[in-house]
Scaffold this active site. Structure first.
Site, PDB file in Angstrom:
ATOM      1  CG  HIS A 110      -0.345   0.161   2.536  1.00  0.00           C
ATOM      2  ND1 HIS A 110      -0.071   1.394   3.096  1.00  0.00           N
ATOM      3  CD2 HIS A 110       0.042  -0.749   3.464  1.00  0.00           C
ATOM      4  CE1 HIS A 110       0.455   1.237   4.297  1.00  0.00           C
ATOM      5  NE2 HIS A 110       0.539  -0.060   4.551  1.00  0.00           N
ATOM      6  CG  ASP A 153      -3.079   3.873   2.227  1.00  0.00           C
ATOM      7  OD1 ASP A 153      -2.428   2.884   1.833  1.00  0.00           O
ATOM      8  OD2 ASP A 153      -4.036   3.778   3.022  1.00  0.00           O
ATOM      9  CG  ASP A 173       2.732   1.041   7.822  1.00  0.00           C
ATOM     10  OD1 ASP A 173       2.537   0.252   6.877  1.00  0.00           O
ATOM     11  OD2 ASP A 173       1.858   1.332   8.652  1.00  0.00           O
ATOM     12  CD  GLU A 181      -2.793  -1.531   5.320  1.00  0.00           C
ATOM     13  OE1 GLU A 181      -2.668  -2.494   6.099  1.00  0.00           O
ATOM     14  OE2 GLU A 181      -2.462  -0.361   5.629  1.00  0.00           O
ATOM     15  CD  GLU A 182      -1.713   2.728   7.313  1.00  0.00           C
ATOM     16  OE1 GLU A 182      -2.406   2.374   8.287  1.00  0.00           O
ATOM     17  OE2 GLU A 182      -0.489   2.547   7.255  1.00  0.00           O
ATOM     18  CD  GLU A 241       1.672  -3.639   5.749  1.00  0.00           C
ATOM     19  OE1 GLU A 241       2.368  -2.836   6.406  1.00  0.00           O
ATOM     20  OE2 GLU A 241       0.517  -3.388   5.345  1.00  0.00           O
TER      21      GLU A 241
END
Length: 462
Positions: free
Chosen positions: A114, A116, A147, A181-182, A205
């Site tokens: 991801h 974002d 992240d 995703e967040e 991740e």
């Protein structure tokens, strides 16, 4: 240069040595990605800087010979799901799918990440601009460095080097970068709905190089209580009999009830089990400095373990448990008994896990062992897109650089050496999982999972 571990094939050594030489390119890409403000809360027609970031990655993958698709999901493209509110809007947030076809007789592999990131919070607390990456003492600093823009950079370089060296993978290799995703997980859900699937999936991740088989689910309720507006200058000893009743103080029994519930979950957990937790993350109340607030709402982040989920992995049972605890707290409070709190439920991202015997798990463990990385299977708590892919038939694991403790923090950072190790591990995984035409990848004993204990907290839901 130190000699490479002997458990690598000649082709694997060539790839890993190339990635070591490309260390600067990996760091440069990670720094470039950090420079895009892709804060998850940004919505609207322009999508913040998500389109520019995704266009950059699409161009790179196309230059590397990948078939590229860049699309913005429409509300009707998204499946009905407890993960999303009806009509979920993804305007301005394109998703990227890039694919390099294999020779046709190997397993297909998906690399997902991801792009974002979460809010930076108080900028004055940062040592430098969170969206201008800073390299210091072997660490890369900036929002998303850990992240998970660092992980995205590692998987992009791994895919590029495999293509540049002409490694003839037998199976298809796909790369997928998503948003949301967040918040809701809508990006990966949209890609699955579009038909994205593979025989296995790696998501870099920040797992500290360990293998995450799954995660807890997440509920995001809001609890609202009423007060009574009135002039604070007329306050007296017994507030409930006064001109106003402050809703902020009236919500305190609810917060205490949630604290008691989360502690009960952990006190009653089984050996090795990872139950849920409840964290108040946002509170809203008050209209004027000299007026009793007539309402107060608190948003909760409620995680739930696999053992707490219903038969389909969702949090319906936990919803009932939270509501029951709110009702009990209200009945014990004179004001709340007469003015019952309201619980509003929004999204639910499910819990889930896969077996430690899945080929993608064995491949990751074996590749790490051949690279002399200290890797094992660990239980983890935060939600990742692996659940969406695993539930749709693509066994997925978390397996990437960085320590989760550095995520979402002020001065977020990642060790540069971890980025290189992750890129090497992902590349070797691709070669072994997809297969290389004309070469038999080694499968040392360390790749087998006999005797590798799967954490009890990650047992499959019934």
């Amino acid at each position: 240069m130190a000699s490479q571990p002997s458990l690598l094939t000649l082709a694997e050594r060539q790839v890993t040595e190339t990635l070591e030489r490309r260390r600067g390119d990996i760091v440069d890409l990670a720094a470039t990605l950090v420079g895009f403000d892709t804060t998850a809360s940004r919505t609207g027609a322009d999508g913040g800087e998500v389109p520019a970031l995704q266009a950059l990655l699409a161009a790179r993958m196309q230059s590397a010979g990948f078939e590229v698709e860049l699309f913005v999901p429409e509300p009707d493209d998204l499946p009905a799901s407890r993960m999303l509110a009806a009509g979920h809007d993804m305007t301005g947030r394109p998703q990227l799918i890039a694919r390099r076809p294999g020779t046709g007789d190997g397993r297909s592999l998906l690399l997902n990440g991801h792009v974002d990131v979460v809010e930076v919070g108080r900028r004055e607390a940062w040592s430098s601009d969170p969206f201008r990456a800073r390299l210091s003492a072997g660490r890369l600093y900036g929002r998303g460095a850990c992240d998970m823009k660092g992980g995205v950079a590692a998987m992009v370089l791994a895919a590029e080097v495999l293509a540049e060296l002409g490694v003839p993978l037998r199976g298809d290799l796909s790369l997928n970068t998503v948003t949301d995703e967040e918040s809701t997980g809508a990006g990966s859900l949209a890609c699955v709905a579009r038909g994205l699937h593979a025989d296995g999936c790696l998501i870099p991740e920040p797992t500290s190089g360990q293998v995450w088989l799954g995660s807890r689910g997440v509920l995001l309720p809001t609890v609202e209580v009423d007060g009574r507006a009135g002039h604070t200058g007329l306050a007296r000893g017994d507030e409930l009999d006064g001109p106003g009743v402050g809703a902020i103080e009236r919500i305190l029994p609810i917060l205490e009830a949630m604290r008691g519930l989360r502690e009960q979950w952990w006190a009653q957990r089984g050996p090795g089990e990872t139950p849920g937790w409840i964290v108040p993350t946002h509170i809203s109340a008050g209209e004027w400095i000299v007026t009793f607030p007539d309402s107060c709402s608190v948003q909760l982040h409620v995680t739930y373990g696999i053992g707490q989920a219903d038969a389909d992995g969702w949090g319906t049972a936990v919803e009932r448990e939270v509501e029951a605890r709110v009702r009990a707290a209200a009945l014990a409070d004179p004001w709340l008994a007469a003015h019952p709190p309201r619980v509003h439920w929004s999204t639910d991202v499910p819990s889930g896990t896969i077996s430690a015997d899945e080929p993608i798990v064995r491949t990751a463990l074996g590749a790490a062992a051949s690279l002399e990385h200290h890797t094992g299977i660990t239980s983890q708590t935060t939600w990742i897109d692996a659940i969406t892919f695993s539930r749709s038939g693509t066994p997925a694991i978390g397996f990437g650089p960085g320590d989760l403790a550095n995520a979402h923090t002020v001065d977020e950072s990642i060790d540069v050496s971890e980025l290189v190790r992750a890129a090497q591990a992902l590349a070797v995984c691709a070669m072994r999982f997809c297969g290389v035409a004309g070469e038999r990848s080694p499968r040392p004993r360390s790749e087998r999972t006999e005797g590798v204990a799967q954490p009890a907290g990650l047992l499959a839901a019934p």
